[in-house]
Design an enzyme around this catalytic site. Structure first.
Site, PDB file in Angstrom:
ATOM      1  CG  MET A   1       1.765  -9.152 -38.965  1.00 24.14           C
ATOM      2  SD  MET A   1       1.619 -10.740 -38.091  1.00 24.14           S
ATOM      3  CE  MET A   1       0.407 -10.400 -36.869  1.00 24.14           C
TER       4      MET A   1
ATOM      5  CG  HIS B   1      -2.171 -13.948 -47.862  1.00 26.29           C
ATOM      6  ND1 HIS B   1      -0.902 -13.808 -48.375  1.00 26.29           N
ATOM      7  CD2 HIS B   1      -2.087 -14.910 -46.914  1.00 26.29           C
ATOM      8  CE1 HIS B   1      -0.088 -14.659 -47.782  1.00 26.29           C
ATOM      9  NE2 HIS B   1      -0.782 -15.345 -46.879  1.00 26.29           N
TER      10      HIS B   1
ATOM     11  CB  CYS C   1       1.380 -13.647 -44.518  1.00 23.23           C
ATOM     12  SG  CYS C   1       0.920 -15.232 -43.784  1.00 23.23           S
TER      13      CYS C   1
ATOM     14  CD  GLU D   1      -1.461 -11.154 -50.714  1.00 17.38           C
ATOM     15  OE1 GLU D   1      -1.890 -10.443 -49.775  1.00 17.38           O
ATOM     16  OE2 GLU D   1      -0.716 -12.136 -50.532  1.00 17.38           O
TER      17      GLU D   1
HETATM   18  N1  GLN Z   1       5.560 -19.045 -43.028  1.00 16.26           N
HETATM   19  C1  GLN Z   1       4.602 -18.297 -42.272  1.00 16.26           C
HETATM   20  C2  GLN Z   1       3.527 -19.171 -41.653  1.00 16.26           C
HETATM   21  O1  GLN Z   1       3.320 -20.286 -42.061  1.00 16.26           O
HETATM   22  C3  GLN Z   1       3.980 -17.212 -43.131  1.00 16.26           C
HETATM   23  C4  GLN Z   1       3.141 -17.745 -44.253  1.00 16.26           C
HETATM   24  C5  GLN Z   1       2.876 -16.738 -45.317  1.00 16.26           C
HETATM   25  O2  GLN Z   1       3.543 -15.695 -45.416  1.00 16.26           O
HETATM   26  N2  GLN Z   1       1.913 -17.022 -46.172  1.00 16.26           N
HETATM   27  O3  GLN Z   1       2.851 -18.752 -40.750  1.00 16.26           O
END
Ligand code: GLN
Length: 541
Positions: A390, A513, A387, A515
């Site tokens: 990335m 995610h 997330c 995980e």
């Molecule tokens: N803050 C980022 C977004 O809202 C990543 C969110 C996250 O890592 N769950 O896109």
């Protein structure tokens, strides 16, 4: 199924003396044992706080926010339930006081209670009971296990204990209360002490609830005399005093509970048959591999909440599952992203064979994450960005390879000339914070021939999400042409879900995610392959 199952049984797990005794793990372990005997089980967590869900809570407050397939932001205990049972949970499996009150107040405004004074008893307790019974509707499950958050005696958990009292009164032996308490060892006296347990049970009795089973968390074995003493003072038979001794892995707890016959006592008390042995062969095989690794590998997890391991619970557990699949122990080094910079990055990451960059929100620690990714990219160390991890990999590549020096995510720098990560279109009109991210499972089509396609072994996957920002497709061609390729897309929106770097042994960023869906029975393929690549890297060095 060969056992008589007329109606769903309700098992409640309450906690006494102190928090953090492991109610979630005890609930999941009992559920596992019942499941291993062929029963269908679901576990629910009732949280006494007033937030509608933990989505708006800082991880320092409450650890990781776990996301279900149907997009509920929930308590991290649901992660344990799924990892143990390998059965998905939903919004119905986590209810907070906030949600209960919200429902009751909405009903009041609608006029559903017209004329009545709306009160904690019966209106709030009725709503709590309704949420509990909802899971047992249509006899979908043989057992609904409901874990009550917090500690008995807390003001805020009172309506929950009162609801249990009422349900026990209404349903008799269809309900069972397991109270988890602490039996501390006093080093000076060289003795285990039962008084805190006695007091905790007394508090339950004041509320009108007699626990049926006591699970006693302890650092030393409970001898016969202690068991008898607890039984005598707490009105339970000695076989219902269950020892829960400290152990080095949560995955051993089902086996410990089996040895203590927790499942048998629960079955007897709920009048359910115990005529087959629990089938734990796969679980025991997992444990054997966990305890007898052929090798070790050093992996770093870079994040801004590393002081609190609960903040990254699912990632840490996924790495344990993946290590076990590779017959390998993952030595996890937690690295604070705020402490890394371009100058000291080598010192922090040297010797690691794999680097995970964690999800997150906001600017804090971003530069450290980017420095770590740059190090992994240049030194060909397997990298897994999840997330925000990335998104940071996209920013790093834009700045250091594509030469877009001021590239950023508009989350961190709304005025960046190169918004390689940008606010999702659907998010632009939203101004409420709670429950409004892109949440839950969405399909993703993986490009044939990509690394990730090989790992999943299929084209259509489904993964869970929790984000507001996305890869900006204006830059898609530029990234693809330079070797950081988008290899997975949402079929409906073309949203980039996966990025992978060519000419690197393993460099994958995912917007979702993975995980959240790794379980003991089914370790997540991306984590498994990432750990395999890390082992490869370690062996080459
Ligand atoms: N803050 C980022 C977004 O809202 C990543 C969110 C996250 O890592 N769950 O896109």
């Amino acid at each position: 199924m060969n056992h008589p199952t007329e109606t769903t049984k309700y098992i409640f797990v309450t906690g006494g003396v102190t928090s953090s005794l492991g109610k979630g793990i005890i609930s999941a372990s009992l559920a596992k044992l019942l499941q291993a005997r062929g029963y269908s089980v679901t576990i629910q967590k009732l949280d006494p706080y007033i937030n509608i869900d933990p989505g708006t809570l800082n991880p320092y407050e409450h650890g990781e926010c776990y996301v279900t397939v149907d997009g509920a932001e929930t308590d991290l205990d649901l992660g344990h339930y799924e990892r143990f049972l390998n059965v998905p949970t939903t919004q119905a499996n986590n209810v907070t006081t906030g949600r209960i009150y919200q429902t009751v107040i909405e009903k009041e405004r609608r006029g559903d209670y017209l004329g009545e004074t709306v009160q904690v008893i019966p209106h709030i307790t009725d709503e709590i009971k309704h949420r509990i019974k909802l899971l047992g509707e249509n006899n979908q499950y043989d057992f609904v296990i409901t874990e009550i958050g917090g500690t008995v005696g807390d003001i805020e958990s009172l309506p929950y204990i009162e609801s249990i009292r009422q349900l026990k009164w209404e349903m008799g032996p269809r309900c069972l209360v397991i109270h988890l308490t602490l039996v501390p060892y006093l080093a000076a006296a060289k003795e285990l002490k039962t008084k805190p347990t006695q007091h905790s049970v007394k508090t339950m009795l004041e509320y009108g609830v007699q626990p049926d089973i006591l699970v006693c968390r302890t650092e030393r074995p409970l001898n016969e005399a202690i068991r008898n003493k607890i039984a005598l003072f707490c009105n339970v038979d000695a076989t219902s005093v269950i020892e829960s001794i400290d152990t080095n892995s949560i995955y051993k707890v089902p086996i410990l509970m089996k040895e203590e016959k927790l499942d048998l006592v629960a079955l007897k008390k709920t009048r359910m048959a115990a005529n087959c042995k629990p089938d734990l062969e796969k679980w025991e095989e997992f444990l054997f591999r966990l305890e007898n690794p052929a090798k070790t590998v050093n992996i770093g997890l870079v994040g801004k909440y590393v002081e609190l391991v609960d903040a990254y619970k699912s990632i840490i557990e996924s790495l344990i599952h993946a290590g076990t699949s590779n017959d390998c122990k993952v030595n996890l080094k937690l690295i604070h992203s705020e402490e890394i910079n371009r100058v000291n990055v080598k010192k922090h990451l040297e010797g690691l064979s794999g680097i995970v960059v964690a999800p997150g929100f906001g600017d804090r620690g971003i530069d450290g994450k980017i420095a770590a990714i740059s190090y992994a990219r240049r030194n060909k160390i397997p990298f897994f960005g999840i997330c925000l991890g990335m998104q940071c990999a996209v920013v790093e590549f834009a700045r250091n390879v594509l030469n877009l020096k001021k590239a950023h995510s508009t989350e961190m720098d709304p005025g960046t000339p190169d918004p390689v990560i940008d606010f999702m279109e659907e998010q632009k009109k939203i101004n409420m914070k709670g429950g409004t991210m892109r949440l839950g499972a969405f399909p993703c089509v993986v490009n044939p021939g990509s690394k990730v396609h090989g790992i999943y072994g299929k084209e259509l996957i489904s993964e869970r999400h929790r984000h507001r920002y996305e890869f900006n497709n204006t830059y898609l061609k530029l990234f693809n042409d330079n070797g950081f390729e988008a290899s997975g897309f949402n079929p409906g929106t073309d949203l980039v879900e996966i990025m992978e770097l060519k000419n690197h042994p393993w460099f994958v960023g995912v917007q979702f995610h993975p995980e959240y869906s790794s379980t003991v029975a089914q370790p997540h393929p991306l984590f498994v392959d990432f750990v395999r690549a890390a082992v490869d890297k370690a062996e080459k060095n």
